[in-house]
Design a protein around this motif. Structure first.
Motif, short mmCIF file in Angstrom:
data_model
loop_
_atom_site.label_atom_id
_atom_site.label_comp_id
_atom_site.label_asym_id
_atom_site.label_seq_id
_atom_site.Cartn_x
_atom_site.Cartn_y
_atom_site.Cartn_z
N THR A 160 0.83 -1.21 0.00
CA THR A 160 0.00 0.00 0.00
C THR A 160 0.86 1.26 0.00
O THR A 160 0.46 2.29 -0.56
N ASP A 161 2.04 1.19 0.60
CA ASP A 161 2.95 2.34 0.55
C ASP A 161 3.42 2.60 -0.88
O ASP A 161 3.87 3.70 -1.20
N ALA A 162 3.33 1.60 -1.73
CA ALA A 162 3.68 1.75 -3.14
C ALA A 162 2.45 1.93 -4.02
O ALA A 162 2.51 1.77 -5.24
N SER A 163 1.30 2.23 -3.36
CA SER A 163 0.04 2.56 -4.06
C SER A 163 -0.56 1.38 -4.80
O SER A 163 -1.27 1.56 -5.80
N TRP A 164 -0.32 0.15 -4.33
CA TRP A 164 -1.04 -0.99 -4.88
C TRP A 164 -2.49 -0.94 -4.42
O TRP A 164 -2.79 -0.46 -3.33
N SER A 165 -3.38 -1.48 -5.24
CA SER A 165 -4.81 -1.44 -4.95
C SER A 165 -5.24 -2.68 -4.17
O SER A 165 -5.37 -3.77 -4.73
N PHE A 166 -5.45 -2.49 -2.85
CA PHE A 166 -5.76 -3.62 -1.97
C PHE A 166 -7.16 -3.50 -1.37
O PHE A 166 -7.59 -2.41 -1.00
N SER A 167 -7.83 -4.64 -1.28
CA SER A 167 -9.15 -4.67 -0.63
C SER A 167 -9.02 -4.39 0.86
O SER A 167 -9.98 -3.95 1.50
N ASP A 168 -7.82 -4.62 1.43
CA ASP A 168 -7.60 -4.36 2.86
C ASP A 168 -7.43 -2.88 3.14
O ASP A 168 -7.42 -2.46 4.30
N SER A 169 -7.26 -2.07 2.10
CA SER A 169 -7.00 -0.65 2.29
C SER A 169 -8.28 0.15 2.17
O SER A 169 -9.05 -0.02 1.23
N ALA A 170 -8.50 1.05 3.13
CA ALA A 170 -9.71 1.87 3.12
C ALA A 170 -9.75 2.83 1.95
O ALA A 170 -10.81 3.29 1.54
N THR A 171 -8.60 3.14 1.37
CA THR A 171 -8.54 4.09 0.27
C THR A 171 -8.62 3.42 -1.10
O THR A 171 -8.65 4.09 -2.12
N SER A 172 -8.68 2.10 -1.12
CA SER A 172 -8.68 1.39 -2.39
C SER A 172 -10.06 1.44 -3.04
O SER A 172 -11.08 1.31 -2.38
N SER A 173 -10.08 1.60 -4.35
CA SER A 173 -11.35 1.60 -5.07
C SER A 173 -11.48 0.42 -6.02
O SER A 173 -12.58 -0.06 -6.27
N GLU A 174 -10.34 -0.07 -6.54
CA GLU A 174 -10.40 -1.16 -7.52
C GLU A 174 -10.29 -2.53 -6.86
O GLU A 174 -10.82 -3.51 -7.38
N ASN A 175 -9.58 -2.62 -5.74
CA ASN A 175 -9.45 -3.89 -5.02
C ASN A 175 -8.91 -5.01 -5.92
O ASN A 175 -9.50 -6.08 -6.03
N ILE A 176 -7.79 -4.74 -6.55
CA ILE A 176 -7.17 -5.75 -7.40
C ILE A 176 -6.50 -6.83 -6.55
O ILE A 176 -6.58 -8.02 -6.87
N TRP A 177 -5.86 -6.41 -5.46
CA TRP A 177 -5.09 -7.33 -4.63
C TRP A 177 -5.78 -7.59 -3.29
O TRP A 177 -6.64 -6.82 -2.87
N ASP A 178 -5.36 -8.67 -2.63
CA ASP A 178 -5.84 -8.99 -1.29
C ASP A 178 -4.71 -9.70 -0.56
O ASP A 178 -3.86 -10.34 -1.19
N MET A 179 -4.69 -9.61 0.77
CA MET A 179 -3.70 -10.33 1.56
C MET A 179 -4.24 -11.71 1.92
O MET A 179 -5.41 -11.86 2.25
N ASP A 180 -3.39 -12.72 1.80
CA ASP A 180 -3.77 -14.09 2.16
C ASP A 180 -3.55 -14.27 3.66
O ASP A 180 -2.63 -14.97 4.10
#
Length: 400
Positions: A372-392
């Protein structure tokens, strides 16, 4: 209405009647088909592919979420091989599983071999679309001059591949130059998304470029939201990337790989031309080969020339762009991102413009903030809109 395929005899009839391969024809499979009898066809050579170099398949085939199991091919030939040999001109194949295929092909020609399609598409023609295809297990063995080998498709020219997967085991024992990938052997002018491969890939010589997902990608192509795992092997080293072997824009537009990863393990005897994610990229202009939001976390035996990539010629160093990307320095065994030939010599040094990129520990690779510090789009992040990635978080899908 489409013509229904309800038996092995129905689809065999399709394979033997080229007049039915035209663009106005469409087919829909209605039941699962056991193709074990294909081993008895053509004096033991097995299945005759739908489409060839004289008459390509140009229609559409709807698998209707059914299965074809135990397809068999074993021949020496100058024609591309697979369930379909050659398809083009806007053909669509979708919603089909090929389970436990057994394909062995030898050729003195530069043909393509894939479980679904040998060669698909043609430059400057309408797109070919492959979607929702599952290659479930099986084996594919090539020898001689077979040039393009992939679990799904050998060679792919202009079109779209989406939501497709292969777990087939691939091997090439030939000595001629070739391209092998867990899903795709070779692609150009292609848009590939949400697809994956986890079958083992083995080559016997250093003349063949191997990628866990794709052997080579060229010319105005985009790969996104894809991954590879499985094991890549070569007894003679050379030209292996955990995700992709070779890349080349050829002056025809950017080659972009984004939001993708590899956990393919690489087993080689020498470290030369081995990279955790890619082997060799070349480009004709600045920033024409682009990697964005990618990572490599497979193991590499003997070693590599880089946790992300192996090598580029010094003339191409500044024409490859790597953004917000990572490698596991513990699993890959290196803190170096990649290497390059310095002014045509064999001196190996780290890419100078990528000094800011550093390998991560395994713990860091399992930490959300790394990405997230590198601006990847994560469902775990409150600022994410696309949710491409998720943490296992459960360590059940991707080992954390």
């Amino acid at each position: 209405a489409p013509c229904e395929i309800a038996t092995l005899e129905n689809i065999r009839w399709l394979s033997e009647n080229s007049s039915e391969w035209v663009s106005t024809k469409s087919y829909k499979q209605t039941v699962d088909i056991d193709a074990s009898y294909s081993a008895s066809l053509n004096a033991g050579e097995g299945w005759t592919p739908i489409g060839n170099s004289t008459n390509s398949f140009e229609g559409s085939y709807d698998g209707n979420n059914t299965i074809i199991s135990n397809l068999y091919i074993n021949r020496t030939t100058t024609e591309s091989q697979g369930l379909f040999g050659k398809v083009k001109y806007g053909s669509t194949i979708k919603d089909l599983t090929l389970k436990d295929a057994n394909i062995t092909v030898n050729s003195g020609s530069t043909i393509g071999v894939g479980v679904l399609v040998g060669k698909a598409g043609q430059e400057a023609q309408a797109n070919v679309t492959l979607s929702n295809i599952n290659i479930d297990g099986g084996t594919l063995t090539a020898s001689g001059s077979v040039s393009y080998v992939g679990g799904l498709v050998g060679g792919f020219y202009q079109g779209n591949i989406t939501n497709s997967h292969s777990s087939a085991v691939l091997e090439h024992t030939g000595t001629s130059f070739g391209l092998m990938g867990g899903l795709i052997g070779y692609a150009e002018f292609a848009d590939i998304s949400k697809s994956s491969s986890d079958g083992n890939v083995t080559k016997q010589t250093d003349n063949i470029s191997v990628g866990g997902f794709i052997g080579q990608v060229q010319s105005d192509s985009n790969i996104s939201q894809c991954y590879s795992s499985g094991t890549l092997k070569n007894t003679n080293g050379g030209r292996i990337g955990g995700f992709v072997g070779m890349l080349d824009d050829r002056g025809d537009g950017q080659v972009i790989i984004e939001d993708s990863y590899t956990r393919s393990d690489i087993s080689v005897t020498v470290a030369s031309y081995v990279g955790g994610f890619f082997s060799i990229p070349t480009s004709s202009a600045s920033n024409q080969v682009v990697f964005s939001n990618i990572y490599a976390a497979g193991t590499i035996s003997v070693g590599s020339w880089g946790g992300l990539g192996s090598i580029v010629d010094s003339d191409n160093v500044y024409e490859v762009d790597i953004l917000n990307s990572f490698w596991d320095k513990e699993t890959t065994g290196t803190t170096q991102m990649a290497a390059y030939y310095n002014d045509g010599t064999t001196d190996i040094t780290i890419f100078p413009q990528f000094d800011s990129l550093a390998g991560k520990t395994t713990v860091q690779m399992k930490t959300l903030s790394t990405f997230t510090d590198a601006s990847w789009s994560f469902s775990d992040s409150a600022t994410s809109s696309e949710n491409i990635w998720d943490m296992d978080d459960s360590n059940t899908t991707n080992d954390g």
